[in-house]
Design a protein around this motif. Structure first.
Motif, PDB file in Angstrom:
ATOM      1  N   GLY A   5       0.777  -1.225   0.000  1.00  0.00           N
ATOM      2  CA  GLY A   5       0.000   0.000   0.000  1.00  0.00           C
ATOM      3  C   GLY A   5       0.814   1.284   0.000  1.00  0.00           C
ATOM      4  N   CYS A   6       2.126   1.187  -0.247  1.00  0.00           N
ATOM      5  CA  CYS A   6       2.939   2.417  -0.318  1.00  0.00           C
ATOM      6  C   CYS A   6       2.608   3.115  -1.638  1.00  0.00           C
ATOM      7  CB  CYS A   6       4.428   2.070  -0.250  1.00  0.00           C
ATOM      8  SG  CYS A   6       5.460   3.532  -0.418  1.00  0.00           S
ATOM      9  N   LYS A   7       2.122   4.385  -1.550  1.00  0.00           N
ATOM     10  CA  LYS A   7       1.598   5.037  -2.755  1.00  0.00           C
ATOM     11  C   LYS A   7       2.686   5.680  -3.613  1.00  0.00           C
ATOM     12  CE  LYS A   7      -3.035   6.247  -1.127  1.00  0.00           C
ATOM     13  NZ  LYS A   7      -3.122   5.976   0.304  1.00  0.00           N
ATOM     14  N   LEU A   8       3.904   5.770  -3.074  1.00  0.00           N
ATOM     15  CA  LEU A   8       4.935   6.524  -3.795  1.00  0.00           C
ATOM     16  C   LEU A   8       6.114   5.636  -4.156  1.00  0.00           C
ATOM     17  CD1 LEU A   8       5.009   9.618  -1.430  1.00  0.00           C
ATOM     18  CD2 LEU A   8       3.704   9.367  -3.505  1.00  0.00           C
ATOM     19  N   GLY A   9       6.956   6.153  -5.049  1.00  0.00           N
ATOM     20  CA  GLY A   9       8.160   5.404  -5.427  1.00  0.00           C
ATOM     21  C   GLY A   9       9.383   5.882  -4.681  1.00  0.00           C
ATOM     22  N   CYS A  10       9.213   6.503  -3.503  1.00  0.00           N
ATOM     23  CA  CYS A  10      10.424   7.063  -2.862  1.00  0.00           C
ATOM     24  C   CYS A  10      11.129   6.135  -1.889  1.00  0.00           C
ATOM     25  CB  CYS A  10      10.223   8.403  -2.187  1.00  0.00           C
ATOM     26  SG  CYS A  10       8.676   9.100  -1.978  1.00  0.00           S
ATOM     27  N   LEU A  11      10.675   4.892  -1.760  1.00  0.00           N
ATOM     28  CA  LEU A  11      11.422   3.959  -0.912  1.00  0.00           C
ATOM     29  C   LEU A  11      12.869   3.893  -1.412  1.00  0.00           C
ATOM     30  CD1 LEU A  11       8.975   0.941  -0.634  1.00  0.00           C
ATOM     31  CD2 LEU A  11       9.690   2.437   1.222  1.00  0.00           C
ATOM     32  N   MET A 178      15.662 -13.022   1.298  1.00  0.00           N
ATOM     33  CA  MET A 178      15.214 -12.099   0.252  1.00  0.00           C
ATOM     34  C   MET A 178      15.395 -12.573  -1.185  1.00  0.00           C
ATOM     35  SD  MET A 178      16.548  -8.596   2.001  1.00  0.00           S
ATOM     36  CE  MET A 178      16.538  -8.427   3.769  1.00  0.00           C
ATOM     37  N   CYS A 179      16.301 -13.500  -1.417  1.00  0.00           N
ATOM     38  CA  CYS A 179      16.629 -13.817  -2.824  1.00  0.00           C
ATOM     39  C   CYS A 179      16.022 -15.119  -3.318  1.00  0.00           C
ATOM     40  CB  CYS A 179      18.148 -13.858  -3.010  1.00  0.00           C
ATOM     41  SG  CYS A 179      18.924 -12.310  -2.540  1.00  0.00           S
ATOM     42  N   MET A 180      15.164 -15.740  -2.525  1.00  0.00           N
ATOM     43  CA  MET A 180      14.613 -17.038  -2.919  1.00  0.00           C
ATOM     44  C   MET A 180      13.228 -16.889  -3.536  1.00  0.00           C
ATOM     45  SD  MET A 180      17.025 -19.028  -1.945  1.00  0.00           S
ATOM     46  CE  MET A 180      18.466 -18.932  -0.894  1.00  0.00           C
ATOM     47  N   GLY A 181      12.930 -15.722  -4.068  1.00  0.00           N
ATOM     48  CA  GLY A 181      11.637 -15.530  -4.719  1.00  0.00           C
ATOM     49  C   GLY A 181      10.661 -14.752  -3.852  1.00  0.00           C
ATOM     50  N   ARG A 182       9.645 -14.253  -4.528  1.00  0.00           N
ATOM     51  CA  ARG A 182       8.710 -13.317  -3.903  1.00  0.00           C
ATOM     52  C   ARG A 182       7.865 -13.950  -2.793  1.00  0.00           C
ATOM     53  NH1 ARG A 182       5.047  -9.404  -7.663  1.00  0.00           N
ATOM     54  NH2 ARG A 182       3.784  -8.473  -6.011  1.00  0.00           N
ATOM     55  N   ASP A 209      15.106  -3.262   4.399  1.00  0.00           N
ATOM     56  CA  ASP A 209      15.670  -3.810   3.154  1.00  0.00           C
ATOM     57  C   ASP A 209      14.643  -4.679   2.427  1.00  0.00           C
ATOM     58  OD1 ASP A 209      17.983  -2.490   3.808  1.00  0.00           O
ATOM     59  OD2 ASP A 209      19.039  -4.257   4.548  1.00  0.00           O
ATOM     60  N   MET A 210      13.850  -5.424   3.201  1.00  0.00           N
ATOM     61  CA  MET A 210      12.829  -6.286   2.582  1.00  0.00           C
ATOM     62  C   MET A 210      11.852  -5.471   1.741  1.00  0.00           C
ATOM     63  SD  MET A 210      11.683  -8.838   5.606  1.00  0.00           S
ATOM     64  CE  MET A 210      12.433 -10.412   5.971  1.00  0.00           C
ATOM     65  N   LYS A 211      11.519  -4.267   2.236  1.00  0.00           N
ATOM     66  CA  LYS A 211      10.556  -3.438   1.498  1.00  0.00           C
ATOM     67  C   LYS A 211      11.095  -3.084   0.110  1.00  0.00           C
ATOM     68  CE  LYS A 211       8.090  -1.218   5.294  1.00  0.00           C
ATOM     69  NZ  LYS A 211       7.985   0.001   6.107  1.00  0.00           N
ATOM     70  N   ILE A 212      12.393  -2.795   0.043  1.00  0.00           N
ATOM     71  CA  ILE A 212      12.994  -2.432  -1.250  1.00  0.00           C
ATOM     72  C   ILE A 212      13.028  -3.659  -2.169  1.00  0.00           C
ATOM     73  CG2 ILE A 212      15.010  -1.366  -2.356  1.00  0.00           C
ATOM     74  CD1 ILE A 212      14.114   0.551  -0.329  1.00  0.00           C
ATOM     75  N   VAL A 213      13.325  -4.841  -1.576  1.00  0.00           N
ATOM     76  CA  VAL A 213      13.357  -6.069  -2.377  1.00  0.00           C
ATOM     77  C   VAL A 213      11.952  -6.375  -2.895  1.00  0.00           C
ATOM     78  CG1 VAL A 213      13.881  -8.538  -2.366  1.00  0.00           C
ATOM     79  CG2 VAL A 213      15.316  -6.968  -1.058  1.00  0.00           C
ATOM     80  N   GLN A 214      10.963  -6.190  -2.027  1.00  0.00           N
ATOM     81  CA  GLN A 214       9.565  -6.439  -2.420  1.00  0.00           C
ATOM     82  C   GLN A 214       9.199  -5.552  -3.622  1.00  0.00           C
ATOM     83  OE1 GLN A 214       6.546  -4.894   0.273  1.00  0.00           O
ATOM     84  NE2 GLN A 214       5.285  -6.715  -0.035  1.00  0.00           N
TER      85      GLN A 214
END
Length: 281
Positions: A5-11, A178-182, A209-214
């Motif tokens: 639900g993050c509305k922006l691309g500023c992560l 984080m790297c084993m898929g969504r 960091d997980m949020k950026i990977v997501q």
């Protein structure tokens, strides 16, 4: 929906990636670079946004372009309203140091009358009276120019951006989480959210960091497994349109060990686990 639900691309954009500033950007709806500089000024001040400019913007008394955001705004605005320039400077200095808010400014009543005589609105004066610390505009401009450049890469060269972010900025990246898929990532994120009140400092960093990977997964990009012979010690790299993590992203792998594995891999294939142990020390 794909990114919580993050509305922006500023992560992951410096100065604009925290929940506090993301909320500010949503409240103020910036339209220009100048607005972003003002937001940066607001976010670094004390009692400048919360309980002050935020309420003025919400009630419609001020907009992001008329609220007080950086030190320089006060002086320039007062000069524009016809207040004498040296006095405008002194008012700005007293306000930005918090002298006015703490009631330590002997001249304030006199200055206030002068401002009112020059048609400075009452809300503006009240806003000045709350401020405890203000950011210089040049400082905010330098921050925003840096953030703007990084944001350009995030939009137009996404893999290069994520590779650089995970290599340099991510403090608690974890290859296994984080790297084993969504699906696997989101399973762990849900677990962290359930325990959000009791997370350790390290887990809170991992969550960031997980949020950026997501977000990276949501944009359609993927990781490739770490390759013993191709991976770098600390740098993520782009391989065939995907991202290969570094050795250091493996939990428990220290920088020295990661460098040793990268170096040893250059001497050709390993024959056995034993050979691997000896060559990488």
């Amino acid at each position: 929906e794909d990114i919580d639900g993050c509305k922006l691309g500023c992560l992951g954009i410096p100065e604009f990636g925290t929940d506090f500033v993301i909320q500010m950007v949503q409240d103020t709806k910036p339209q220009t670079l100048s607005d972003l500089i003002r937001i940066s000024g607001l976010s670094h001040g004390t009692n400048v946004w919360l309980g002050n400019a935020q309420e003025l913007v919400k009630s419609g008394k001020a907009t992001i372009s008329t609220a007080i955001c950086t030190r320089d705004d006060i002086m320039l605005y007062l000069i524009q309203m016809g207040v004498e320039s040296e006095k405008s400077f002194k008012i700005m200095e007293a306000v930005r140091k918090g002298m006015v808010a703490k009631g330590r400014c002997a001249m304030w009543e006199e200055w206030k009358e002068d401002m009112l005589a020059h048609n400075v609105p009452q809300w503006y004066i009240e806003s000045c009276q709350k401020i405890e610390y203000m950011f210089p505009k040049a400082h905010a401009a330098a921050y925003v120019m840096m953030a703007w450049r990084i944001a350009w890469f995030k939009v137009f060269k996404p893999l290069a951006y994520y590779a650089a972010f995970f290599s340099i900025r991510a403090t608690s990246f974890s290859y296994e989480l984080m790297c084993m898929g969504r699906e696997r990532l989101e399973y762990y994120m849900a677990d962290y959210k359930k325990r959000s009140d009791t997370l350790t400092k390290k887990e809170q960093d991992t969550m960031k960091d997980m949020k950026i990977v997501q977000e990276m997964y949501a944009r359609g990009f993927e990781f490739v497994p770490v390759d013993l012979y191709k991976a770098k010690a600390k740098m993520f790299q782009i391989v065939d349109g995907k991202l290969m993590p570094s050795f250091a992203s493996i939990e428990g792998m220290g920088d020295k060990a990661a460098e040793a594995v990268e170096e040893a891999g250059k001497d050709g294939p390993y024959l056995s686990l034993d050979d691997f142990r000896q060559r990488t020390k």
